[in-house]
Design a protein around this motif. Structure first.
Motif, PDB file in Angstrom:
ATOM      1  N   VAL A  69      32.646  -9.566  26.341  1.00  0.00           N
ATOM      2  CA  VAL A  69      32.369  -8.395  26.940  1.00  0.00           C
ATOM      3  C   VAL A  69      32.108  -8.262  28.443  1.00  0.00           C
ATOM      4  N   ALA A  70      31.953  -9.592  29.076  1.00  0.00           N
ATOM      5  CA  ALA A  70      31.856  -9.417  30.500  1.00  0.00           C
ATOM      6  C   ALA A  70      33.505  -9.427  31.172  1.00  0.00           C
ATOM      7  N   GLU A  71      34.411  -9.968  30.220  1.00  0.00           N
ATOM      8  CA  GLU A  71      35.805 -10.102  30.573  1.00  0.00           C
ATOM      9  C   GLU A  71      36.506  -8.737  30.593  1.00  0.00           C
ATOM     10  N   ILE A  72      36.075  -8.035  29.473  1.00  0.00           N
ATOM     11  CA  ILE A  72      36.439  -6.625  29.491  1.00  0.00           C
ATOM     12  C   ILE A  72      36.018  -5.635  30.229  1.00  0.00           C
ATOM     13  N   LEU A  73      34.675  -5.848  30.687  1.00  0.00           N
ATOM     14  CA  LEU A  73      34.156  -5.076  31.715  1.00  0.00           C
ATOM     15  C   LEU A  73      34.760  -5.395  33.014  1.00  0.00           C
ATOM     16  N   GLY A  74      34.896  -6.609  33.359  1.00  0.00           N
ATOM     17  CA  GLY A  74      35.343  -6.939  34.626  1.00  0.00           C
ATOM     18  C   GLY A  74      37.058  -6.509  34.815  1.00  0.00           C
ATOM     19  N   GLY A  75      37.796  -6.610  33.686  1.00  0.00           N
ATOM     20  CA  GLY A  75      38.943  -5.902  33.518  1.00  0.00           C
ATOM     21  C   GLY A  75      38.861  -4.529  33.963  1.00  0.00           C
ATOM     22  N   LEU A  76      38.085  -3.840  33.197  1.00  0.00           N
ATOM     23  CA  LEU A  76      38.120  -2.395  33.543  1.00  0.00           C
ATOM     24  C   LEU A  76      37.816  -1.899  34.962  1.00  0.00           C
ATOM     25  N   GLY A  77      36.972  -2.987  35.446  1.00  0.00           N
ATOM     26  CA  GLY A  77      36.367  -2.584  37.028  1.00  0.00           C
ATOM     27  C   GLY A  77      37.757  -2.840  37.981  1.00  0.00           C
ATOM     28  N   LEU A  78      38.429  -3.746  37.556  1.00  0.00           N
ATOM     29  CA  LEU A  78      39.824  -4.100  38.187  1.00  0.00           C
ATOM     30  C   LEU A  78      40.572  -2.958  38.096  1.00  0.00           C
ATOM     31  N   LEU A  79      40.954  -2.544  36.817  1.00  0.00           N
ATOM     32  CA  LEU A  79      41.757  -1.168  36.846  1.00  0.00           C
ATOM     33  C   LEU A  79      41.431  -0.024  37.425  1.00  0.00           C
ATOM     34  N   ILE A  80      40.010   0.316  37.427  1.00  0.00           N
ATOM     35  CA  ILE A  80      39.520   1.292  37.753  1.00  0.00           C
ATOM     36  C   ILE A  80      39.535   1.390  39.644  1.00  0.00           C
ATOM     37  N   GLY A  81      39.030   0.056  39.890  1.00  0.00           N
ATOM     38  CA  GLY A  81      39.553  -0.027  41.482  1.00  0.00           C
ATOM     39  C   GLY A  81      40.943   0.087  41.996  1.00  0.00           C
ATOM     40  N   GLY A  82      41.625  -0.502  41.301  1.00  0.00           N
ATOM     41  CA  GLY A  82      43.170  -0.406  41.363  1.00  0.00           C
ATOM     42  C   GLY A  82      43.822   1.230  41.485  1.00  0.00           C
ATOM     43  N   ALA A  83      43.375   1.592  40.257  1.00  0.00           N
ATOM     44  CA  ALA A  83      43.859   3.224  40.226  1.00  0.00           C
ATOM     45  C   ALA A  83      43.020   4.066  41.416  1.00  0.00           C
ATOM     46  N   PHE A  84      41.823   3.724  41.685  1.00  0.00           N
ATOM     47  CA  PHE A  84      41.302   4.448  42.828  1.00  0.00           C
ATOM     48  C   PHE A  84      42.258   4.126  44.126  1.00  0.00           C
TER      49      PHE A  84
END
Length: 131
Positions: free
Chosen positions: A29-44
């Motif tokens: 779960v932590a890995e998935i949330l971290g990956g989503l955070g990277l995607l959101i930050g990169g998209a932003f």
């Protein structure tokens, strides 16, 4: 991944509470949330106007940097599983073939590279926390 989680008493020091399944699940779960955070930050960073600031989660560095810092810490936390896989001959998958020493060496090298990349991406968070 439960079979590469260190068994209780491994190396004479491994006595974490909780089941193997629990630790595999929370790290997943932590890995998935971290990956989503990277995607959101990169998209932003890619699509937001230059004058806009990235959403903050933990620090002023932004969600991408915070996620990278968290993933770096997660990588450090799961490193004992990789070491256990090497020292105890654990297989992934359970009924899969034995991993040769060269395979463990390549995996270790990639993990060092991952540490470096995540540190570089999360450097803003580390600076924010240490200042």
């Amino acid at each position: 991944y439960e079979n590469i989680y260190p068994s209780k008493g491994a190396w004479g020091i491994w006595y974490l509470p909780g089941t193997k399944a629990f630790h595999v699940q929370w790290t997943g779960v932590a890995e998935i949330l971290g990956g989503l955070g990277l995607l959101i930050g990169g998209a932003f960073d890619a699509f937001a106007p230059v004058y806009a600031t990235c959403p903050n989660v933990f620090t002023q560095a932004g969600i991408g940097s915070d996620s990278a810092a968290c993933l770096l810490l997660l990588t450090a936390v799961v490193t004992p599983a990789n070491i256990f896989m090497y020292t105890h001959g654990a297989k992934l998958p359970k009924d899969g073939p034995e991993v040769p020493v060269a395979g463990h060496a390549v995996r270790g090298l990639f993990q060092v590279v991952l540490f470096g990349l995540l540190y570089q991406m999360g450097e803003g968070t580390f600076e924010s926390l240490l200042s």
